[in-house]
Write a protein that holds these residues in place. Structure first.
Motif, PDB file in Angstrom:
ATOM      1  N   GLN A  59       5.413  -3.670   5.470  1.00  0.00           N
ATOM      2  CA  GLN A  59       3.829  -3.454   5.099  1.00  0.00           C
ATOM      3  C   GLN A  59       3.218  -3.562   6.299  1.00  0.00           C
ATOM      4  O   GLN A  59       2.265  -2.279   6.272  1.00  0.00           O
ATOM      5  CB  GLN A  59       3.489  -4.446   4.236  1.00  0.00           C
ATOM      6  CG  GLN A  59       4.139  -4.587   2.882  1.00  0.00           C
ATOM      7  CD  GLN A  59       3.708  -3.587   2.152  1.00  0.00           C
ATOM      8  OE1 GLN A  59       2.587  -3.152   2.113  1.00  0.00           O
ATOM      9  NE2 GLN A  59       4.628  -3.100   1.010  1.00  0.00           N
ATOM     10  N   VAL A  60       3.320  -4.052   7.434  1.00  0.00           N
ATOM     11  CA  VAL A  60       2.494  -4.112   8.243  1.00  0.00           C
ATOM     12  C   VAL A  60       2.641  -2.775   9.299  1.00  0.00           C
ATOM     13  O   VAL A  60       1.554  -2.126   9.746  1.00  0.00           O
ATOM     14  CB  VAL A  60       2.802  -5.276   9.315  1.00  0.00           C
ATOM     15  CG1 VAL A  60       1.900  -5.291  10.591  1.00  0.00           C
ATOM     16  CG2 VAL A  60       2.347  -6.703   8.714  1.00  0.00           C
ATOM     17  N   ILE A  62       3.468  -0.034   8.072  1.00  0.00           N
ATOM     18  CA  ILE A  62       3.186   1.289   7.083  1.00  0.00           C
ATOM     19  C   ILE A  62       1.553   1.082   7.338  1.00  0.00           C
ATOM     20  O   ILE A  62       0.807   2.198   7.789  1.00  0.00           O
ATOM     21  CB  ILE A  62       3.216   0.910   5.627  1.00  0.00           C
ATOM     22  CG1 ILE A  62       4.803   1.181   5.455  1.00  0.00           C
ATOM     23  CG2 ILE A  62       2.309   2.106   5.038  1.00  0.00           C
ATOM     24  CD1 ILE A  62       5.327   1.052   3.927  1.00  0.00           C
ATOM     25  N   THR A  63       0.885  -0.033   7.367  1.00  0.00           N
ATOM     26  CA  THR A  63      -0.714   0.088   7.666  1.00  0.00           C
ATOM     27  C   THR A  63      -0.883   0.615   9.072  1.00  0.00           C
ATOM     28  O   THR A  63      -1.955   1.312   9.297  1.00  0.00           O
ATOM     29  CB  THR A  63      -1.018  -1.417   7.597  1.00  0.00           C
ATOM     30  OG1 THR A  63      -0.810  -1.853   6.352  1.00  0.00           O
ATOM     31  CG2 THR A  63      -2.411  -1.521   7.678  1.00  0.00           C
ATOM     32  N   PHE A  66      -0.317   4.190   9.394  1.00  0.00           N
ATOM     33  CA  PHE A  66      -1.336   4.962   8.522  1.00  0.00           C
ATOM     34  C   PHE A  66      -2.778   5.140   9.523  1.00  0.00           C
ATOM     35  O   PHE A  66      -3.209   6.016   9.556  1.00  0.00           O
ATOM     36  CB  PHE A  66      -1.523   4.443   7.212  1.00  0.00           C
ATOM     37  CG  PHE A  66      -2.310   5.411   6.348  1.00  0.00           C
ATOM     38  CD1 PHE A  66      -1.899   6.455   5.640  1.00  0.00           C
ATOM     39  CD2 PHE A  66      -3.765   5.502   6.451  1.00  0.00           C
ATOM     40  CE1 PHE A  66      -2.714   7.223   4.883  1.00  0.00           C
ATOM     41  CE2 PHE A  66      -4.686   6.046   5.510  1.00  0.00           C
ATOM     42  CZ  PHE A  66      -4.110   7.152   4.862  1.00  0.00           C
ATOM     43  N   ARG A  69      -3.179   7.650  12.015  1.00  0.00           N
ATOM     44  CA  ARG A  69      -3.582   8.956  11.297  1.00  0.00           C
ATOM     45  C   ARG A  69      -2.560   9.928  12.099  1.00  0.00           C
ATOM     46  O   ARG A  69      -2.854  11.213  12.213  1.00  0.00           O
ATOM     47  CB  ARG A  69      -5.194   9.406  11.781  1.00  0.00           C
ATOM     48  CG  ARG A  69      -6.059   8.413  11.175  1.00  0.00           C
ATOM     49  CD  ARG A  69      -6.328   9.138   9.575  1.00  0.00           C
ATOM     50  NE  ARG A  69      -7.091   8.141   8.652  1.00  0.00           N
ATOM     51  CZ  ARG A  69      -7.368   8.344   7.634  1.00  0.00           C
ATOM     52  NH1 ARG A  69      -6.906   9.312   7.092  1.00  0.00           N
ATOM     53  NH2 ARG A  69      -7.929   7.440   6.757  1.00  0.00           N
ATOM     54  N   ASP A  72       1.260  11.545   7.920  1.00  0.00           N
ATOM     55  CA  ASP A  72       1.401  11.121   6.470  1.00  0.00           C
ATOM     56  C   ASP A  72       2.316  10.168   6.212  1.00  0.00           C
ATOM     57  O   ASP A  72       3.715  10.441   6.620  1.00  0.00           O
ATOM     58  CB  ASP A  72       1.560  12.296   5.461  1.00  0.00           C
ATOM     59  CG  ASP A  72       0.093  12.730   4.792  1.00  0.00           C
ATOM     60  OD1 ASP A  72      -0.756  11.976   5.267  1.00  0.00           O
ATOM     61  OD2 ASP A  72       0.190  13.530   3.841  1.00  0.00           O
ATOM     62  N   ILE A  73       2.379   9.173   5.479  1.00  0.00           N
ATOM     63  CA  ILE A  73       3.224   7.962   4.975  1.00  0.00           C
ATOM     64  C   ILE A  73       3.437   8.191   3.714  1.00  0.00           C
ATOM     65  O   ILE A  73       2.584   8.420   2.648  1.00  0.00           O
ATOM     66  CB  ILE A  73       2.841   6.596   5.241  1.00  0.00           C
ATOM     67  CG1 ILE A  73       1.959   6.593   6.918  1.00  0.00           C
ATOM     68  CG2 ILE A  73       3.856   5.635   5.186  1.00  0.00           C
ATOM     69  CD1 ILE A  73       2.878   6.874   7.987  1.00  0.00           C
ATOM     70  N   VAL A  74       4.615   8.223   3.198  1.00  0.00           N
ATOM     71  CA  VAL A  74       5.197   8.224   1.807  1.00  0.00           C
ATOM     72  C   VAL A  74       4.981   6.948   1.131  1.00  0.00           C
ATOM     73  O   VAL A  74       5.205   5.699   1.987  1.00  0.00           O
ATOM     74  CB  VAL A  74       6.743   8.280   1.618  1.00  0.00           C
ATOM     75  CG1 VAL A  74       6.958   8.369   0.294  1.00  0.00           C
ATOM     76  CG2 VAL A  74       6.922   9.905   2.295  1.00  0.00           C
ATOM     77  N   GLU A  75       4.350   6.799   0.007  1.00  0.00           N
ATOM     78  CA  GLU A  75       4.054   5.527  -0.741  1.00  0.00           C
ATOM     79  C   GLU A  75       5.243   4.819  -0.795  1.00  0.00           C
ATOM     80  O   GLU A  75       6.299   5.249  -1.443  1.00  0.00           O
ATOM     81  CB  GLU A  75       3.388   5.864  -2.062  1.00  0.00           C
ATOM     82  CG  GLU A  75       3.488   4.883  -3.015  1.00  0.00           C
ATOM     83  CD  GLU A  75       2.823   3.650  -2.679  1.00  0.00           C
ATOM     84  OE1 GLU A  75       1.670   3.477  -2.091  1.00  0.00           O
ATOM     85  OE2 GLU A  75       3.266   2.337  -3.315  1.00  0.00           O
ATOM     86  N   PRO A  76       5.323   3.694  -0.272  1.00  0.00           N
ATOM     87  CA  PRO A  76       6.385   2.809  -0.185  1.00  0.00           C
ATOM     88  C   PRO A  76       7.369   2.683  -1.553  1.00  0.00           C
ATOM     89  O   PRO A  76       8.599   2.708  -1.557  1.00  0.00           O
ATOM     90  CB  PRO A  76       6.028   1.237   0.115  1.00  0.00           C
ATOM     91  CG  PRO A  76       4.697   1.506   0.475  1.00  0.00           C
ATOM     92  CD  PRO A  76       4.140   2.787   0.315  1.00  0.00           C
ATOM     93  N   ARG A 176       1.621  -8.839  13.729  1.00  0.00           N
ATOM     94  CA  ARG A 176       0.705  -7.934  13.604  1.00  0.00           C
ATOM     95  C   ARG A 176       0.641  -7.065  15.251  1.00  0.00           C
ATOM     96  O   ARG A 176       0.871  -6.216  15.525  1.00  0.00           O
ATOM     97  CB  ARG A 176      -0.745  -7.936  13.622  1.00  0.00           C
ATOM     98  CG  ARG A 176      -1.246  -6.599  12.882  1.00  0.00           C
ATOM     99  CD  ARG A 176      -2.720  -7.037  12.237  1.00  0.00           C
ATOM    100  NE  ARG A 176      -2.647  -8.225  11.328  1.00  0.00           N
ATOM    101  CZ  ARG A 176      -3.949  -8.920  11.678  1.00  0.00           C
ATOM    102  NH1 ARG A 176      -4.656  -8.949  12.702  1.00  0.00           N
ATOM    103  NH2 ARG A 176      -3.983 -10.134  10.982  1.00  0.00           N
TER     104      ARG A 176
END
Lengths: 188, 343
Positions: A59-60, A62-63, A66, A69, A72-76, A176
Motif C-alpha cells: 500500500q505504501v 502504491i501511494t 502515485f 505522478r 498510472d497505477i492499476v487499482e490494487p 515510509r
C-alpha cells in the motif's frame, strides 16, 4: 578552539555516517523508462515475522508511486483479481509467460514485485528500535526481463536518538522512509 | 456544510397541528468492544430524539419488522431494506450509527458516529461524528477533567445530536443540493492496525465526513450486497467487476477506499502518551477504474501541542475525525462537479 573544531568534525562525520547506506540499485542500461505509462504493483511477499507487513508495504509503495505522478497505477483490487485467476501462491515465483499474460490483462508495461525480508521491532531498555528491509523489482511485461531492482534497509534508531536516547522512529515512519528511498531510485 | 447552510425554520405556532416527524432507531454497531456502550448509548439517544421533538418508533415494533424480513445489518443497511422498513412502519427517517470508542479507563474516552436515512429516497441525508476524552475538559490545573464515562458519553452524544431537530432534517429531504450531488461509494477500509475494528471505524467516520461535505454517499449495505452477490468480501481494494457494478447498478460516480496502518489510543495524564493514527485513501473513477488521487495521512496527538501540553489532542476519535477531514480534502475536496478539471 582546535579541540572544538575537532569535536565538531567528529560529530559531523558521525551524523553523516548515521544517515545510513544508500539502496542497492540495478537499472537496465538499455531500457527507455519513458516507455512506462502504466504499471501494476503485485502484493509483496512477506518473509518477516510481522504479519501483514507485505500488504502494508504494498500500500505504501502504491501511494508513493502515485504521488510521484510518474505513471498510472492499476487499482490494487484489479491486480489481485487477475492474480487470483492464476492461483499463484508465491508472487515472486511468477513465470515469464505468466508475467507477459498478466501484463496484457492489466494493460501495463511493467509489474512491480518485491519481498519484505525484515519488519521488526527490538526493545532495548525503554526504547524501541524498528527495522524494515525490502527488495523490489520491476519486470517489463513485453519480454519478462527485469529492468529495475533495488533493496534497502532502514533502522529507526538514528544517530541522534542513539546518542541522546530520544524516541526512535515508529514502524510506519521507518516503512515510509525505506519505501521512499527505494522508489526514489526508480523515479529520480 | 449543507447542514449549516440551511436556514432554520421553526414549528412554532404550527407544532400542534402538524404531526411530528417519525424516526426509527436501528441498533447501532458497537466497534468499541465494550457492551456498556450500547446499553448507555441507546437510552441517551432515545431521550435526545424525544427531546428534539421526534416521534420515535417503539423498539419492539422495529424489532419485529427486522426479524420478519431477516434484516440483520446494523451500520450497513441497504436501500431495499430501508424501503421495506419504511413501508411497514410508515416512518420518515431511519437513524443508524456506531459506537466507535467507549474506553472506561482512568480518564475515559468515547466516540460515536451516526447517519440519518431519508426513507422516501433511500438516501443518507445527514451525519455526525463526535468524540472526546475526559482530558479535553481538564482546563486550568486539570480541575474540569471528566473521569466518569457516563458524564463524558452524555456530553459526546449531546454534541452529536445537537443539530438533529426534525425541522432541519425534514427540510433536507427535498434539498436540491443533496438530490443532485455526485454519488460516492465508500468501500470499507482495510485494517493493518492492532485495533480489529479500526477499518470499520475509519470508514464510518469518513462516510459522515463525506455527507457533511455535501456528497451523496451510497448506503454501505448496498455495497455489501453487491460484493456479496459477486461472492467476495471487499476491503481496501476493488476490482473492475465490482467497480462496474457500483457504477451501473448503484450509479456511483466515484469510489473511495484505503487502509488503516495505525490506530492507537494514548494514555492521558501527566506521564501519558497521546493517540496516533496513520492511514491512506484513494479516490477512484468508477467508470474507468482509474485512480484519481491518493493520500497518506498520519498524526499524533502531540502534533498540535503548543506550550506545556496545551493544544494536545487526547482523544483518538477526535484525532481520527481530524485526519479523515484532511484525507477527504486531499483526495476528494469539496463536492466534485467535474473531476477532470481538478486532475
Amino acid at each position: 578552539m582546535r579541540y572544538a573544531k575537532a569535536i565538531f568534525c567528529v560529530l559531523l562525520i558521525m551524523a553523516v555516517g548515521g544517515c545510513g547506506v544508500k539502496p542497492t540499485v540495478f537499472l537496465h542500461p538499455d531500457y527507455n523508462f519513458r516507455f512506462l505509462e502504466r504499471v501494476a504493483v503485485v502484493p509483496f511477499e512477506n518473509l518477516s515475522t510481522d504479519q501483514g507487513a507485505g500488504a502494508r508495504i504494498t500500500q505504501v509503495i502504491i501511494t508513493e508511486l502515485f504521488s510521484s505522478r510518474a505513471f498510472d497505477i492499476v487499482e490494487p483490487g484489479e491486480t489481485s483479481r487477475v492474480l487470483e485467476s492464476y492461483s499463484i501462491i508465491r508472487t515472486s515465483a511468477l513465470t515469464k509467460e505468466q508475467i507477459i499474460s498478466i501484463g496484457k490483462q492489466l494493460n501495463v508495461q511493467g509489474l512491480i514485485l518485491g519481498t519484505v525480508t525484515e519488519s521488526s521491532s527490538q526493545r532495548s531498555g525503554s526504547s524501541t528500535s524498528n527495522t524494515v528491509t525490502i527488495m523490489a523489482r520491476m519486470i517489463e511485461t513485453e519480454t519478462g526481463s527485469t529492468i529495475w531492482s533495488a533493496s534497502h534497509s532502514v533502522n529507526g534508531r538514528g544517530f541522534w536518538s542513539s546518542i541522546f536516547g530520544t524516541d526512535s522512529k515508529s514502524q510506519s515512519e521507518v516503512t515510509r522512509k525505506c519505501v521512499k528511498r527505494v522508489i526514489g531510485t526508480l523515479i529520480d | 456544510m449543507i447542514l449549516s447552510g440551511i436556514a432554520m425554520t421553526s414549528f412554532a405556532g404550527e407544532g400542534s397541528q402538524r404531526p411530528s416527524a417519525t424516526i426509527a432507531v436501528l441498533p447501532f454497531a458497537n466497534y468499541s468492544g465494550n457492551a456498556d456502550a450500547q446499553q448507555v448509548g441507546d437510552s441517551l439517544i432515545l431521550r435526545f430524539l424525544n427531546e428534539q421533538g421526534w416521534t420515535v418508533i417503539p423498539r419492539d415494533s422495529l424489532r419485529q419488522i427486522l426479524r420478519k424480513h431477516r434484516i440483520r445489518a446494523k451500520n450497513g443497511i441497504s436501500a431495499e431494506q430501508v424501503a421495506v422498513i419504511s413501508a411497514e412502519l410508515s416512518v420518515d427517517c431511519l437513524l443508524i450509527g456506531s459506537f466507535d470508542i467507549y474506553d472506561d479507563k482512568e480518564i475515559p474516552e468515547t466516540a460515536v458516529s451516526f447517519r440519518i436515512i431519508d426513507c422516501e429516497n433511500q438516501r443518507l441525508i445527514a451525519a455526525a461524528s463526535s468524540a472526546a476524552s475526559g482530558e479535553d475538559y481538564a482546563g486550568l490545573f486539570g480541575m474540569g477533567r471528566i473521569t466518569s464515562i457516563i458524564d463524558l458519553n452524555r456530553k459526546v452524544i449531546t454534541r452529536a445530536f445537537a443539530d438533529l431537530n426534525p425541522t432541519r432534517i425534514m427540510s433536507l429531504k427535498a434539498d436540491p443540493d443533496i438530490l443532485s450531488a455526485k454519488r460516492i461509494a465508500v468501500v470499507p477500509f482495510d485494517n493493518f492496525s492492532p485495533d480489529r475494528n479500526a477499518g470499520d471505524i475509519i470508514s464510518s467516520i469518513l462516510i459522515s465526513e463525506l455527507i457533511r461535505a455535501g456528497w451523496d454517499v451510497i448506503l454501505p449495505g448496498d455495497i455489501f450486497q453487491l460484493s456479496r452477490s459477486q461472492n467476495r468480501v471487499t476491503r481496501g481494494e476493488i476490482d473492475l467487476d465490482l467497480m462496474r457494478g457500483l457504477a451501473e447498478k448503484l450509479k456511483a460516480d466515484y469510489v473511495i477506499t484505503g487502509s488503516v496502518f495505525d490506530f492507537a489510543s494514548g494514555t492521558a495524564g501527566v506521564d501519558g502518551s497521546t493517540p496516533k493514527i496513520e492511514l491512506n485513501g484513494r479516490l477512484i473513477d468508477s467508470r474507468t477504474g482509474r485512480i484519481l488521487s491518493i493520500a497518506e495521512i498520519g498524526s499524533r496527538g502531540t502534533d498540535s501541542e503548543l506550550l506545556f501540553r496545551s493544544g494536545t489532542c487526547y482523544s483518538l476519535g477526535k484525532l481520527a475525525q481530524k485526519n479523515i477531514r484532511n484525507l477527504r480534502k486531499k483526495i476528494a475536496g469539496e463536492r466534485i462537479t467535474n473531476f477532470a478539471d481538478n486532475d
